[in-house]
Design an enzyme around this catalytic site. Sequence first.
Site, PDB file in Angstrom:
ATOM      1  CE  LYS A 122      -3.936  -1.970   2.429  1.00 50.47           C
ATOM      2  NZ  LYS A 122      -5.176  -1.923   1.683  1.00 50.47           N
ATOM      3  CD  GLU A 127      -4.498   6.361   4.025  1.00 50.42           C
ATOM      4  OE1 GLU A 127      -3.719   5.944   3.154  1.00 50.42           O
ATOM      5  OE2 GLU A 127      -5.624   5.866   4.213  1.00 50.42           O
ATOM      6  CG  HIS A 161     -12.447  -1.723   8.142  1.00 53.46           C
ATOM      7  ND1 HIS A 161     -12.858  -0.417   8.210  1.00 53.46           N
ATOM      8  CD2 HIS A 161     -11.748  -1.949   9.283  1.00 53.46           C
ATOM      9  CE1 HIS A 161     -12.429   0.118   9.329  1.00 53.46           C
ATOM     10  NE2 HIS A 161     -11.763  -0.789  10.006  1.00 53.46           N
ATOM     11  NE  ARG A 182      -8.683  -9.094  -4.896  1.00 50.40           N
ATOM     12  CZ  ARG A 182      -9.779  -8.530  -4.428  1.00 50.40           C
ATOM     13  NH1 ARG A 182     -10.921  -8.645  -5.090  1.00 50.40           N
ATOM     14  NH2 ARG A 182      -9.768  -7.822  -3.321  1.00 50.40           N
TER      15      ARG A 182
HETATM   16  P1  ADP Z   1      -8.079  -3.379   2.981  1.00 51.44           P
HETATM   17  O1  ADP Z   1      -7.174  -3.605   1.816  1.00 51.44           O
HETATM   18  O2  ADP Z   1      -7.564  -4.000   4.247  1.00 51.44           O
HETATM   19  O3  ADP Z   1      -9.513  -3.717   2.705  1.00 51.44           O
HETATM   20  P2  ADP Z   1      -8.466  -0.496   2.485  1.00 51.44           P
HETATM   21  O4  ADP Z   1      -7.351   0.466   2.500  1.00 51.44           O
HETATM   22  O5  ADP Z   1      -9.046  -0.882   1.174  1.00 51.44           O
HETATM   23  O6  ADP Z   1      -8.019  -1.816   3.296  1.00 51.44           O
HETATM   24  O7  ADP Z   1      -9.632   0.051   3.398  1.00 51.44           O
HETATM   25  C1  ADP Z   1     -10.794  -0.705   3.701  1.00 51.44           C
HETATM   26  C2  ADP Z   1     -11.775   0.137   4.478  1.00 51.44           C
HETATM   27  O8  ADP Z   1     -11.146   0.658   5.681  1.00 51.44           O
HETATM   28  C3  ADP Z   1     -12.288   1.365   3.756  1.00 51.44           C
HETATM   29  O9  ADP Z   1     -13.379   1.078   2.901  1.00 51.44           O
HETATM   30  C4  ADP Z   1     -12.688   2.229   4.934  1.00 51.44           C
HETATM   31  O10 ADP Z   1     -13.900   1.752   5.488  1.00 51.44           O
HETATM   32  C5  ADP Z   1     -11.594   1.981   5.961  1.00 51.44           C
HETATM   33  N1  ADP Z   1     -10.460   2.933   5.794  1.00 51.44           N
HETATM   34  C6  ADP Z   1      -9.260   2.682   5.207  1.00 51.44           C
HETATM   35  N2  ADP Z   1      -8.471   3.805   5.197  1.00 51.44           N
HETATM   36  C7  ADP Z   1      -9.199   4.787   5.765  1.00 51.44           C
HETATM   37  C8  ADP Z   1      -8.965   6.190   6.029  1.00 51.44           C
HETATM   38  N3  ADP Z   1      -7.828   6.796   5.719  1.00 51.44           N
HETATM   39  N4  ADP Z   1      -9.952   6.894   6.625  1.00 51.44           N
HETATM   40  C9  ADP Z   1     -11.130   6.314   6.962  1.00 51.44           C
HETATM   41  N5  ADP Z   1     -11.413   4.997   6.743  1.00 51.44           N
HETATM   42  C10 ADP Z   1     -10.466   4.242   6.152  1.00 51.44           C
END
Ligand code: ADP
Length: 446
Positions: free
Chosen positions: A117, A201, A235, A290
């Site tokens: 990431k 972040e 999530h 994917r």
């Molecule tokens: P993963 O790959 O583990 O699924 P992501 O980065 O795609 O992680 O994030 C999944 C979810 O986590 C997002 O849809 C959101 O709900 C929450 N999330 C991730 N980063 C943030 C952020 N910076 N602020 C608020 N929520 C976040």
Amino acid sequence: MGFKRVLIANRGEIALRIMRALRDMGIEAAIIHGREDRLSLPVRMSDVAYANYKDNPLDSYLDIESVVAAAKELECDAVHPGYGFLAENAKFVKRLEEEGITFIGPSADVITLLGDKIEARAAMEAAGLPTAKGSSEPISSADVARQLADEIGYPVIIKAAAGGGGIGMQIVEEASEFESALKLCQSRAKSAFGDDRVFVEKYIMGAQHVEFQVLADGKNAIHFGERFCSIQRRHQKLVEEGPWLTDEKRAEIGALVCAGAESVGYKGLATFEFLRDANGDFYFLEVNPRVQVEHTVTELITGHNLVELGIRVAQGEDLPLAQEDIKWRGHAIQCRLNAEDTVNFVPSPGRLWDCHFPSGFGIRCDTHAHPGYEMPGCFDSLLAKLLTWGEDRESAVRRMRSALDETIIEGVEHLIPLHRRIMDEEDFINGDITIKYIDEHPELLF
Ligand code: ADP
């Protein structure tokens, strides 16, 4: 040259979905499977099957050498990984390359880049995508993390660089929480991904999850618009729908994601995930390299067979469509019918004594479930994806209510009652939804 036979290295509904695309294209479907799935629909319906029984059922799908051996023995030209399992495993892609077998997806290098990431954020920032403020390097010291959080402002979120499935994420509201949150995220990351690098972040308040579907051939990319996936538990998505944005915003973000995909020489299907804050600003989260569970929503509103398109570019074809060919019509919603209880979302494996899934105009149900199906406890709890299409959101929602009412699943607990309540809930109906939707509506969980 076209594929003759493709190995499906997956199970459940996505194995069936891939098989159907292969049949549409006149390609034979081979499958590898564990003991738990030997009587499953995708195995019974495949042209040839390779039994790969392991003590740990997950290894039937995760053991790289077994999958490579199956592809060779069954004389497959290519492997389709679906989602999960080996779909984002660069080592696996390399092994297939060594054997001269095509991986249906991006190259090992692109998977490695996007699987990190921190690297992915940097690459997409360089391509012009907006990202949330955060660390451009892994963080292991609470002091450094605190310093950064002072600069970007609280709350912040600590995430695993190798993350996926929402695992390990920690929201930090104030400086004193850093020490333990950092340790927790690192140890979860280590045990889930074998990599304890984490980064910090800005936590986006009141965010919505919006993602873009992309298809690329290694040179050019096109997009199929967005899906709105803010209704999540831990999530993880529960309800997905689209479209969600204005035509102008779709064109703007769509051009950016295509530039992002082209900048890394992407080949195959990809999903670019974003958070969108209350001001409507977008922040890039990650690229899923994917096919995704919710690709079906986009298929309903664009009329394009995304799984087939992904296979075609893997065969070496150039993009068979131009951006102008992609049109959106009506609205689609998907409810994930997981076998879980509707309070704590604990998986509820077991035998389906009976089940019936709806059909009819504007309804699609992707499922491997059937009466008598023994849902194993060791895999994902997704039992079926129920989708409805309508001329507009209101008619898609109305159709979803009756589709849910028509669905029968007996023998395991499932999320139909929760989805049914969501479809009647006022904020949902008004589109007043953020990623906190489920937390903010505890009355839906009983
Ligand atoms: P993963 O790959 O583990 O699924 P992501 O980065 O795609 O992680 O994030 C999944 C979810 O986590 C997002 O849809 C959101 O709900 C929450 N999330 C991730 N980063 C943030 C952020 N910076 N602020 C608020 N929520 C976040």
